[in-house]
Design a protein around this motif. Structure first.
Motif, PDB file in Angstrom:
ATOM      1  N   ALA A  61      29.294 -34.669 -17.347  1.00 12.55           N
ATOM      2  CA  ALA A  61      27.985 -34.012 -17.386  1.00 12.55           C
ATOM      3  C   ALA A  61      27.402 -33.858 -15.985  1.00 12.55           C
ATOM      4  CB  ALA A  61      27.021 -34.798 -18.274  1.00 12.55           C
ATOM      5  N   GLY A  62      27.782 -34.745 -15.081  1.00  9.55           N
ATOM      6  CA  GLY A  62      27.345 -34.659 -13.690  1.00  9.55           C
ATOM      7  C   GLY A  62      28.459 -34.185 -12.779  1.00  9.55           C
ATOM      8  N   ASN A  63      29.480 -33.510 -13.340  1.00  4.45           N
ATOM      9  CA  ASN A  63      30.664 -33.050 -12.600  1.00  4.45           C
ATOM     10  C   ASN A  63      31.458 -34.200 -11.999  1.00  4.45           C
ATOM     11  OD1 ASN A  63      30.285 -30.269 -13.130  1.00  4.45           O
ATOM     12  ND2 ASN A  63      28.717 -30.202 -11.535  1.00  4.45           N
ATOM     13  N   GLY A  64      31.457 -35.334 -12.668  1.00  7.75           N
ATOM     14  CA  GLY A  64      32.196 -36.500 -12.198  1.00  7.75           C
ATOM     15  C   GLY A  64      33.673 -36.442 -12.546  1.00  7.75           C
ATOM     16  N   TRP A  65      34.319 -37.566 -12.417  1.00  4.27           N
ATOM     17  CA  TRP A  65      35.778 -37.624 -12.539  1.00  4.27           C
ATOM     18  C   TRP A  65      36.269 -37.958 -13.947  1.00  4.27           C
ATOM     19  CZ3 TRP A  65      38.098 -42.524 -13.273  1.00  4.27           C
ATOM     20  CH2 TRP A  65      37.281 -43.626 -13.047  1.00  4.27           C
ATOM     21  N   GLU A  66      35.425 -37.916 -14.946  1.00  2.03           N
ATOM     22  CA  GLU A  66      35.802 -38.224 -16.322  1.00  2.03           C
ATOM     23  C   GLU A  66      36.975 -37.361 -16.802  1.00  2.03           C
ATOM     24  OE1 GLU A  66      33.800 -38.107 -20.795  1.00  2.03           O
ATOM     25  OE2 GLU A  66      32.666 -37.334 -19.091  1.00  2.03           O
ATOM     26  N   LEU A  67      36.896 -36.048 -16.632  1.00  2.00           N
ATOM     27  CA  LEU A  67      37.968 -35.162 -17.084  1.00  2.00           C
ATOM     28  C   LEU A  67      39.268 -35.444 -16.329  1.00  2.00           C
ATOM     29  CD1 LEU A  67      38.980 -32.860 -18.849  1.00  2.00           C
ATOM     30  CD2 LEU A  67      38.127 -31.268 -17.116  1.00  2.00           C
ATOM     31  N   ASN A  68      39.176 -35.721 -15.044  1.00  2.27           N
ATOM     32  CA  ASN A  68      40.374 -36.064 -14.264  1.00  2.27           C
ATOM     33  C   ASN A  68      41.050 -37.286 -14.857  1.00  2.27           C
ATOM     34  OD1 ASN A  68      38.113 -35.534 -11.658  1.00  2.27           O
ATOM     35  ND2 ASN A  68      39.594 -34.002 -12.260  1.00  2.27           N
ATOM     36  N   TYR A  69      40.240 -38.276 -15.232  1.00  4.94           N
ATOM     37  CA  TYR A  69      40.741 -39.503 -15.854  1.00  4.94           C
ATOM     38  C   TYR A  69      41.489 -39.187 -17.149  1.00  4.94           C
ATOM     39  CZ  TYR A  69      40.162 -43.572 -18.939  1.00  4.94           C
ATOM     40  OH  TYR A  69      40.351 -44.568 -19.844  1.00  4.94           O
ATOM     41  N   TYR A  70      40.896 -38.328 -17.999  1.00  2.40           N
ATOM     42  CA  TYR A  70      41.553 -37.982 -19.264  1.00  2.40           C
ATOM     43  C   TYR A  70      42.886 -37.291 -19.031  1.00  2.40           C
ATOM     44  CZ  TYR A  70      37.410 -39.184 -21.954  1.00  2.40           C
ATOM     45  OH  TYR A  70      36.369 -39.859 -22.538  1.00  2.40           O
ATOM     46  N   LEU A  71      42.935 -36.384 -18.082  1.00  2.00           N
ATOM     47  CA  LEU A  71      44.193 -35.670 -17.826  1.00  2.00           C
ATOM     48  C   LEU A  71      45.254 -36.607 -17.247  1.00  2.00           C
ATOM     49  CD1 LEU A  71      42.726 -32.299 -16.595  1.00  2.00           C
ATOM     50  CD2 LEU A  71      43.987 -32.710 -18.718  1.00  2.00           C
ATOM     51  N   ILE A  72      44.850 -37.544 -16.419  1.00  2.92           N
ATOM     52  CA  ILE A  72      45.787 -38.560 -15.924  1.00  2.92           C
ATOM     53  C   ILE A  72      46.312 -39.376 -17.097  1.00  2.92           C
ATOM     54  CG2 ILE A  72      45.959 -40.708 -14.588  1.00  2.92           C
ATOM     55  CD1 ILE A  72      44.012 -39.366 -12.540  1.00  2.92           C
ATOM     56  N   ALA A  73      45.427 -39.776 -18.009  1.00  6.31           N
ATOM     57  CA  ALA A  73      45.833 -40.578 -19.172  1.00  6.31           C
ATOM     58  C   ALA A  73      46.791 -39.801 -20.075  1.00  6.31           C
ATOM     59  CB  ALA A  73      44.607 -41.030 -19.951  1.00  6.31           C
ATOM     60  N   VAL A  74      46.527 -38.522 -20.314  1.00  3.15           N
ATOM     61  CA  VAL A  74      47.410 -37.702 -21.159  1.00  3.15           C
ATOM     62  C   VAL A  74      48.782 -37.570 -20.504  1.00  3.15           C
ATOM     63  CG1 VAL A  74      47.815 -35.359 -22.028  1.00  3.15           C
ATOM     64  CG2 VAL A  74      45.588 -36.452 -22.356  1.00  3.15           C
ATOM     65  N   ALA A  75      48.817 -37.267 -19.208  1.00  2.00           N
ATOM     66  CA  ALA A  75      50.093 -37.125 -18.513  1.00  2.00           C
ATOM     67  C   ALA A  75      50.875 -38.439 -18.523  1.00  2.00           C
ATOM     68  CB  ALA A  75      49.867 -36.642 -17.077  1.00  2.00           C
ATOM     69  N   PHE A  76      50.193 -39.537 -18.265  1.00  2.86           N
ATOM     70  CA  PHE A  76      50.836 -40.847 -18.305  1.00  2.86           C
ATOM     71  C   PHE A  76      51.381 -41.118 -19.707  1.00  2.86           C
ATOM     72  CE2 PHE A  76      50.148 -45.554 -18.938  1.00  2.86           C
ATOM     73  CZ  PHE A  76      51.278 -45.962 -18.250  1.00  2.86           C
ATOM     74  N   GLY A  77      50.577 -40.844 -20.725  1.00  4.80           N
ATOM     75  CA  GLY A  77      51.007 -41.050 -22.108  1.00  4.80           C
ATOM     76  C   GLY A  77      52.244 -40.235 -22.457  1.00  4.80           C
ATOM     77  N   LEU A  78      52.305 -38.994 -22.005  1.00  2.00           N
ATOM     78  CA  LEU A  78      53.480 -38.161 -22.277  1.00  2.00           C
ATOM     79  C   LEU A  78      54.708 -38.675 -21.530  1.00  2.00           C
ATOM     80  CD1 LEU A  78      51.852 -34.624 -22.320  1.00  2.00           C
ATOM     81  CD2 LEU A  78      52.906 -35.821 -24.266  1.00  2.00           C
ATOM     82  N   ALA A  79      54.517 -39.194 -20.321  1.00  2.00           N
ATOM     83  CA  ALA A  79      55.646 -39.775 -19.590  1.00  2.00           C
ATOM     84  C   ALA A  79      56.165 -41.025 -20.294  1.00  2.00           C
ATOM     85  CB  ALA A  79      55.244 -40.089 -18.153  1.00  2.00           C
ATOM     86  N   VAL A  80      55.273 -41.793 -20.898  1.00  2.00           N
ATOM     87  CA  VAL A  80      55.680 -42.995 -21.626  1.00  2.00           C
ATOM     88  C   VAL A  80      56.345 -42.626 -22.953  1.00  2.00           C
ATOM     89  CG1 VAL A  80      54.848 -45.069 -22.819  1.00  2.00           C
ATOM     90  CG2 VAL A  80      53.970 -44.513 -20.558  1.00  2.00           C
ATOM     91  N   SER A  81      55.696 -41.748 -23.724  1.00  2.00           N
ATOM     92  CA  SER A  81      56.194 -41.419 -25.062  1.00  2.00           C
ATOM     93  C   SER A  81      57.410 -40.515 -25.032  1.00  2.00           C
ATOM     94  CB  SER A  81      55.098 -40.735 -25.882  1.00  2.00           C
ATOM     95  OG  SER A  81      54.840 -39.425 -25.397  1.00  2.00           O
ATOM     96  N   GLY A  82      57.520 -39.706 -24.002  1.00  2.00           N
ATOM     97  CA  GLY A  82      58.517 -38.651 -23.974  1.00  2.00           C
ATOM     98  C   GLY A  82      57.930 -37.403 -24.594  1.00  2.00           C
ATOM     99  N   PRO A  83      58.597 -36.270 -24.413  1.00  2.00           N
ATOM    100  CA  PRO A  83      58.035 -35.003 -24.851  1.00  2.00           C
ATOM    101  C   PRO A  83      58.195 -34.727 -26.337  1.00  2.00           C
ATOM    102  CG  PRO A  83      60.172 -34.640 -23.879  1.00  2.00           C
ATOM    103  CD  PRO A  83      59.855 -36.106 -23.699  1.00  2.00           C
ATOM    104  N   GLY A  84      58.971 -35.526 -27.024  1.00  2.00           N
ATOM    105  CA  GLY A  84      59.248 -35.273 -28.436  1.00  2.00           C
ATOM    106  C   GLY A  84      60.506 -34.441 -28.602  1.00  2.00           C
ATOM    107  N   GLY A  85      60.921 -34.315 -29.845  1.00  2.00           N
ATOM    108  CA  GLY A  85      62.157 -33.602 -30.150  1.00  2.00           C
ATOM    109  C   GLY A  85      62.076 -32.106 -29.978  1.00  2.00           C
ATOM    110  N   TRP A  86      60.862 -31.556 -30.000  1.00  2.00           N
ATOM    111  CA  TRP A  86      60.680 -30.123 -29.838  1.00  2.00           C
ATOM    112  C   TRP A  86      60.354 -29.823 -28.376  1.00  2.00           C
ATOM    113  CZ3 TRP A  86      56.988 -29.394 -34.610  1.00  2.00           C
ATOM    114  CH2 TRP A  86      57.688 -29.704 -35.775  1.00  2.00           C
ATOM    115  N   SER A  87      61.313 -30.060 -27.518  1.00  2.00           N
ATOM    116  CA  SER A  87      61.128 -29.886 -26.074  1.00  2.00           C
ATOM    117  C   SER A  87      62.450 -29.477 -25.442  1.00  2.00           C
ATOM    118  CB  SER A  87      60.664 -31.203 -25.438  1.00  2.00           C
ATOM    119  OG  SER A  87      61.686 -32.186 -25.544  1.00  2.00           O
ATOM    120  N   LEU A  88      62.365 -28.932 -24.247  1.00  2.00           N
ATOM    121  CA  LEU A  88      63.597 -28.592 -23.523  1.00  2.00           C
ATOM    122  C   LEU A  88      64.342 -29.842 -23.096  1.00  2.00           C
ATOM    123  CD1 LEU A  88      62.519 -25.501 -21.380  1.00  2.00           C
ATOM    124  CD2 LEU A  88      63.866 -25.545 -23.490  1.00  2.00           C
TER     125      LEU A  88
END
Length: 173
Positions: free
Chosen positions: A108-135
């Motif tokens: 709401a104040g243009n802070g780093w909240e969204l950056n944090y979420y995108l880091i968490a999503v990317a980290f989560g995908l690196a941990v989980s893997g992309p799934g079976g429907w991936s290249l």
């Protein structure tokens, strides 16, 4: 359990996250480099990076835009997923530092909240893997788990931090 053994609902969920996050992330790179989707284009982006202390800004604009496109599209199609995740984490680390310097946490104040979420999503995908429907799965290249996730996090956050601390603070606006 291998990627081939994941339930279809997990594959579908991972695909949905990868495509939605990855394509929007790549679109930000197209904004920076080409002015697409309402972006400023290369010249304006280079000027903005210069104002942050990244030299004349051209190398920073090219690096950020190319990393956003490659990392975003890599996540979207599930190709070299930990490396794509590291790219997303790296760019978002620099953005988080920029936003945290004066704007705090909340979006709401243009802070780093969204950056944090995108880091968490990317980290989560690196941990989980992309799934079976991936290249990665189609080519048998799936690398996933806590180790690859931490490697992606360390590489991305480390390079992002290095890029941030090596800018010229005396020219930053």
């Amino acid at each position: 359990m291998s990627e081939a053994d994941l339930p279809a609902s997990v594959d579908a969920g991972l695909l949905l996250i990868r495509v939605l996050v990855g394509t929007v992330f790549a679109a930000h790179g197209f904004q920076k480099l080409f002015g697409w989707f309402g972006g400023g284009g290369f010249g304006a982006t280079a000027g903005w990076f210069a104002s942050l202390g990244f030299g004349n800004g051209r190398a920073a604009a090219a690096m950020a835009g190319a990393t956003e496109i490659a990392g975003g599209l890599g996540l979207a199609v599930g190709l070299f997923t930990p490396l794509a995740a590291a790219g997303v984490i790296g760019v978002m680390t620099v953005a988080a530092y920029q936003n945290a310097t004066s704007k705090g946490f909340w979006s709401a104040g243009n802070g780093w909240e969204l950056n944090y979420y995108l880091i968490a999503v990317a980290f989560g995908l690196a941990v989980s893997g992309p799934g079976g429907w991936s290249l990665d799965a189609a080519f048998g290249w799936v690398v996933a788990g806590v180790g690859p996730g931490l490697a992606a996090l360390g590489l991305g956050a480390g390079l992002g931090t290095l890029r941030w601390v090596t800018r010229d603070r005396s020219t930053a606006a």
